[in-house]
Design a protein around this motif. Structure first.
Motif, short mmCIF file in Angstrom:
data_model
loop_
_atom_site.label_atom_id
_atom_site.label_comp_id
_atom_site.label_asym_id
_atom_site.label_seq_id
_atom_site.Cartn_x
_atom_site.Cartn_y
_atom_site.Cartn_z
N VAL A 282 -9.17 -2.65 -45.58
CA VAL A 282 -9.51 -2.48 -46.99
C VAL A 282 -9.88 -3.44 -48.03
N ARG A 283 -9.03 -4.30 -47.66
CA ARG A 283 -8.80 -5.95 -48.39
C ARG A 283 -10.47 -5.89 -48.05
N ALA A 284 -10.54 -6.52 -47.48
CA ALA A 284 -11.90 -7.00 -46.59
C ALA A 284 -13.38 -6.72 -47.14
N GLY A 285 -13.13 -5.17 -47.28
CA GLY A 285 -14.40 -5.13 -48.17
C GLY A 285 -15.33 -3.99 -47.62
N LYS A 286 -14.07 -3.36 -46.13
CA LYS A 286 -14.91 -3.11 -45.28
C LYS A 286 -15.03 -1.38 -45.51
N SER A 287 -16.05 -0.96 -45.17
CA SER A 287 -15.84 0.91 -44.76
C SER A 287 -14.70 1.75 -43.16
N VAL A 288 -13.90 2.32 -44.09
CA VAL A 288 -13.32 3.09 -42.98
C VAL A 288 -12.71 4.56 -42.94
#
Length: 453
Positions: free
Chosen positions: A37-43
């Motif tokens: 999440v901190r890396a900006g990716k959708s999960v």
């Protein structure tokens, strides 16, 4: 896997907040998803109840909030008001440690919408938490502006779908930017949810945290037969014999919740009540009072099964088995959290045997118990008869058909009736054989006499 929260690179104020919570090491879902999440990716995060997923998205969201940006930056939806209140309380605890003030908005159905609109005209919250219907309404009126948000969390997505709120979530997402980081958390991923995921999420990181056990190993899971007993009296007895720290009693309908609560109040117990017809303002107050331990006993419908997340729930009593067996796991999961011990007690009657077997097929193990002389003691295995070596009885195909038909109907006393029917058939077969034997004997005698004449 990270062993400490410090290894995530979170802002110092968040580490201070975690210290107050006495969170020493991240759970598996937190360790896997916080860096993503901190890396900006959708999960898409799929994990069991009590896995710590709330902080798996709250911590990285707070880590990225800009205190000097007075626009909406993140939105979190959840299907029940209770869960929205719970996430809001968790968020307030984190915000308390921020060196700069952060504005949080909590919007759920049943609250004063006009007052919320008036407040939104003066300032927008940086983090929005609420139920899909109310957030959608505030967006439609133009009061809440979410087009600036960069993060969107859909919590308890399967429950959101089941309760018919996915269309509201869809409308909220449609008002947000195309470059949106979406986080969807769900216990299961139903087929009907997948089109929504495909619509808004391109190549999300999917993390399925394996279920090590269906319910926490710290939970003592008891099964108590109610045959010949008053369920209300049993609940009262269980609540008063062991002095539970905090006990939740779950019932399948609001009518049954009212019946149980009324009975317990007549026995001079102070009881909190939570069901769908309790006004939102009152439910919020009751939840706050429960968290403050003003109540020792709570009677609730499944509405609260995913919304009550209170440390120290020592006992859960299931007045009946829920129609949706997944809710059994959510109910029982209110106790035995964070490694603490808990006791779950499920009432059952003989006509609920199929549901008990279905729960056992899910990997849930029960300990049979009964109450004797004011104490809970071990009881017999309800399947003991099946485990004995049975004497086989030969019956006709017609009788086997009758037995199968009777079993399907499951009428009271069907076992006794079948036994009687089998006895009659066996008696008829014996008499028929006796007649045949007599005829054969007569023929043999006649044949023998003719031979010697």
């Amino acid at each position: 896997m990270s062993q400490t929260f410090g290894e995530f690179g979170l802002k110092p104020f968040l580490l201070a907040a975690l210290t107050e919570l006495q969170f020493k090491a991240p759970t598996e879902v937190q360790a896997k998803l916080i860096p993503v999440v901190r890396a900006g990716k959708s999960v898409v995060g799929q994990s069991q109840t009590g896995s710590g997923k709330t902080h798996a998205f709250l911590l990285p969201i707070f880590d990225g909030l800009e205190a000097d940006n007075h626009e909406v930056q993140a939105v979190i939806t959840t299907p029940s008001r209770e869960l929205a209140y719970q996430i809001y309380e968790d968020a307030k605890q984190l915000a308390k440690f921020s060196p700069e003030p952060l504005r949080l908005g909590n919007y759920v159905g049943g609250t004063d919408k006009r007052r919320q609109i008036e407040k939104l005209e003066h300032e927008q919250p940086q983090l929005v938490i609420g139920t899909p219907g109310r957030i959608r309404d505030l967006i439609k009126t133009g009061a809440l502006d979410v087009h600036t948000a960069s993060q969107f969390v859909v919590d308890e997505a399967d429950m959101t779908l089941d309760l018919g709120f996915l269309a509201d979530v869809d409308q909220i997402a449609a008002r947000m930017p195309e470059k949106l980081q979406m986080m969807v958390f769900s216990a299961t991923i139903p087929e009907k949810l997948k089109p929504f995921l495909r619509k808004y999420m391109a190549n999300p990181v999917v993390e399925e945290i394996p279920v090590k056990s269906v319910i926490s190993p710290t939970i003592d899971n008891w099964l108590l037969a109610t045959k010949g007993h008053s369920k209300n009296a049993l609940i009262y007895q269980l609540l008063t014999m062991g002095e539970p720290y905090l006990a939740l009693v779950f019932a399948n309908t609001k009518q049954r919740v009212i019946e149980i609560a009324t009975y317990l109040k007549q026995q001079n117990l102070k009881v909190a009540v939570i069901h769908g017809d309790v006004p939102a303002r009152q439910r919020k107050r009751v939840m706050r009072e429960v968290q403050n331990l003003d109540y020792q006993f709570v009677v609730a419908t499944d509405l609260a099964a995913r919304g009550i997340d209170i440390d120290g729930v020592s006992h859960v009593i299931n007045d009946g088995i829920p129609e949706d067996l997944d809710y059994f796991v959510h109910r029982v999961g209110r106790t035995g959290r964070k490694g603490l011990p808990g006791t779950a007690i499920t009432f059952y009657s003989p006509d609920e045997e199929d549901q008990i077997e279905a729960l056992e097929d899910m990997g849930i193990t029960f300990k049979p118990k009964e109450i004797k002389n004011g104490e809970v003691v071990d009881s017999f295995d309800r399947n003991r008869r099946q485990k004995r070596a049975k004497k086989t009885v030969k019956i006709s195909g017609a009788m086997a058909g009758k037995i199968h038909k009777k079993k399907q109907k499951v009428k009271p006393g069907y076992k006794r009736k079948i036994k009687q029917a089998i006895s009659k058939e066996q008696m008829y077969e014996r008499r028929l054989k006796q007649r045949q034997d007599r005829r054969t004997s007569k023929k043999q005698k006649k044949s023998s006499s003719q031979r010697y004449q």
